[in-house]
Design a protein around this motif. Structure first.
Motif, PDB file in Angstrom:
ATOM      1  N   ILE A  28       0.843  -1.202   0.000  1.00 30.59           N
ATOM      2  CA  ILE A  28       0.000   0.000   0.000  1.00 30.59           C
ATOM      3  C   ILE A  28       0.875   1.247   0.000  1.00 30.59           C
ATOM      4  O   ILE A  28       0.628   2.205  -0.751  1.00 30.59           O
ATOM      5  CB  ILE A  28      -0.951   0.012   1.212  1.00 30.59           C
ATOM      6  N   LEU A  29       1.911   1.250   0.824  1.00 32.04           N
ATOM      7  CA  LEU A  29       2.809   2.406   0.875  1.00 32.04           C
ATOM      8  C   LEU A  29       3.533   2.579  -0.463  1.00 32.04           C
ATOM      9  O   LEU A  29       3.765   3.707  -0.908  1.00 32.04           O
ATOM     10  CB  LEU A  29       3.815   2.247   2.009  1.00 32.04           C
ATOM     11  N   GLY A  30       3.869   1.461  -1.124  1.00 33.19           N
ATOM     12  CA  GLY A  30       4.486   1.544  -2.441  1.00 33.19           C
ATOM     13  C   GLY A  30       3.559   2.179  -3.459  1.00 33.19           C
ATOM     14  O   GLY A  30       3.983   2.991  -4.296  1.00 33.19           O
ATOM     15  N   ALA A  31       2.272   1.815  -3.410  1.00 29.68           N
ATOM     16  CA  ALA A  31       1.283   2.411  -4.307  1.00 29.68           C
ATOM     17  C   ALA A  31       1.144   3.905  -4.027  1.00 29.68           C
ATOM     18  O   ALA A  31       1.087   4.732  -4.959  1.00 29.68           O
ATOM     19  CB  ALA A  31      -0.061   1.712  -4.150  1.00 29.68           C
ATOM     20  N   GLN A  32       1.096   4.275  -2.765  1.00 30.84           N
ATOM     21  CA  GLN A  32       0.956   5.690  -2.407  1.00 30.84           C
ATOM     22  C   GLN A  32       2.212   6.482  -2.749  1.00 30.84           C
ATOM     23  O   GLN A  32       2.124   7.665  -3.099  1.00 30.84           O
ATOM     24  CB  GLN A  32       0.619   5.797  -0.918  1.00 30.84           C
ATOM     25  N   ARG A  33       3.379   5.850  -2.683  1.00 31.32           N
ATOM     26  CA  ARG A  33       4.620   6.525  -3.093  1.00 31.32           C
ATOM     27  C   ARG A  33       4.602   6.789  -4.598  1.00 31.32           C
ATOM     28  O   ARG A  33       4.954   7.882  -5.055  1.00 31.32           O
ATOM     29  CB  ARG A  33       5.819   5.649  -2.718  1.00 31.32           C
TER      30      ARG A  33
END
Length: 269
Positions: A28-33
Motif C-alpha cells: 500500500i505504501l508503495g502504491a501511495q509513493r
C-alpha cells in the motif's frame, strides 16, 4: 482518477514484473509513493492527506479499495519503490457498504446505480515515468481483465484526467469526446453542478479530428479504442489541478477485437 496523461519517457531495460493485488502495508505504501511521484510531483496535485515528508499520496478511501499493482521484483518492498504501476479498484458491493464511490464527489452516478449491472470503479491509475513505454500498461490491463472477468463485472468506470484546468487548451479534445463518444442515455452520468464544465465547446463540423485525438491523453485514447464512452460534462478538480472526464466501459458491448486486445497476455519482461 483513472489515468496519468504524461507521454512516455525514457524506456529502461526489461525487468521481471509481477501483477497482483496488494498483500501488505509495504505494498500500500508503495502504491501511495508511486501516486505521489506522479500526481503530486509531476502534476502538481494536493490534498488534505498528502504526506510530503514521506512522499505519499493517499486519501480516506484507500482502505476500502483493492489495489492492483505492477511490481518490479528487483526492488526491495521495504523501500516502497517496488510498485511501478497501480490501479485502485472498488467493486459495487463494497461501495454499497461504504455508502459511496470516489466518483460521487464529481459525478451523479444515478444512471449506473439504476442500471442493475455489476460495477467496478477504477481510479488513481498511473505508471512510473521510466516504464511508460513497452509492456507495463499491458501487464496492468492483463491483471485488470483477470479481476473483472473473475468477478463477473459488467461496467467499469472512473474519472480520467487532462492535466491542468485551462479549458481553452482542452476545448478541441473535450468537444470531440462530447460529440463522438458520449455515453448512451442509460449510462450517461453527469458532472455535479458546482464544478460542471460543458464539453460541447466547438461545433462538430469545426472539429479537426486528428488534432483532437492528438490532444487527448494516451490512456483516454486507449479506453476509447476499447469502446469506452464519456459522461456529460467535465469536472474541474482544482485540488488535483486536472480537468476530469468520466469514462465508462460496458464489457458486454466490447467487440471481439476489443476484447482480444484487452485480455491478450503481455510478453514476459
Amino acid at each position: 482518477m483513472i489515468g496519468h496523461a504524461t507521454p512516455p519517457q525514457i524506456a529502461r531495460k526489461p525487468l521481471e514484473f509481477d501483477v497482483r493485488l496488494a498483500l501488505s502495508e509495504d505494498d500500500i505504501l508503495g502504491a501511495q509513493r508511486l501516486r505521489y511521484n506522479v500526481f503530486v510531483e509531476e502534476l502538481g496535485a494536493g490534498g488534505d492527506l498528502v504526506d510530503h515528508a514521506r512522499r505519499l499520496e493517499r486519501d480516506e478511501l484507500d482502505p476500502h479499495f483493492d489495489h492492483l499493482l505492477l511490481i518490479d521484483r528487483c526492488q526491495d518492498p521495504a523501500s516502497h519503490d517496488h510498485v511501478i504501476g497501480v490501479y485502485r479498484l472498488l467493486p459495487c458491493e463494497r461501495a454499497q457498504a461504504l455508502g459511496r464511490f470516489y466518483c460521487d464527489s464529481e459525478y451523479d452516478l444515478s444512471p449506473l446505480r439504476h442500471s442493475g449491472r455489476k460495477l467496478v470503479e477504477l481510479g488513481r491509475s498511473c505508471v512510473h515515468r521510466d516504464h511508460r513505454r513497452g509492456a507495463a500498461m499491458l501487464h496492468l490491463w492483463n491483471g485488470l481483465a483477470d479481476y473483472v472477468l473473475s468477478r463477473g463485472i459488467e461496467i467499469m468506470f472512473g474519472v480520467a484526467s487532462f492535466p491542468g484546468i485551462d479549458i481553452d487548451r482542452h476545448a478541441m479534445a473535450l468537444s470531440y469526446l462530447h460529440h463522438f463518444h458520449l455515453a448512451p442515455p442509460a449510462l450517461r452520468v453527469r458532472a455535479l453542478p458546482q464544478h460542471f464544465q460543458p464539453m460541447d465547446l466547438i461545433a462538430p463540423e469545426a472539429i479537426d479530428r486528428q488534432a483532437a485525438l492528438a490532444a487527448i491523453p494516451p490512456l483516454i485514447r486507449a479506453y476509447l479504442r476499447l469502446g469506452g464512452f464519456v459522461g456529460e460534462g467535465a469536472f474541474i478538480d482544482r485540488t488535483f489541478n486536472t480537468t476530469d472526464v468520466c469514462l465508462i466501459m460496458d464489457t458486454s458491448a466490447m467487440s471481439d477485437k476489443h476484447r482480444e486486445f484487452y485480455t491478450r497476455k503481455a510478453p514476459r519482461a
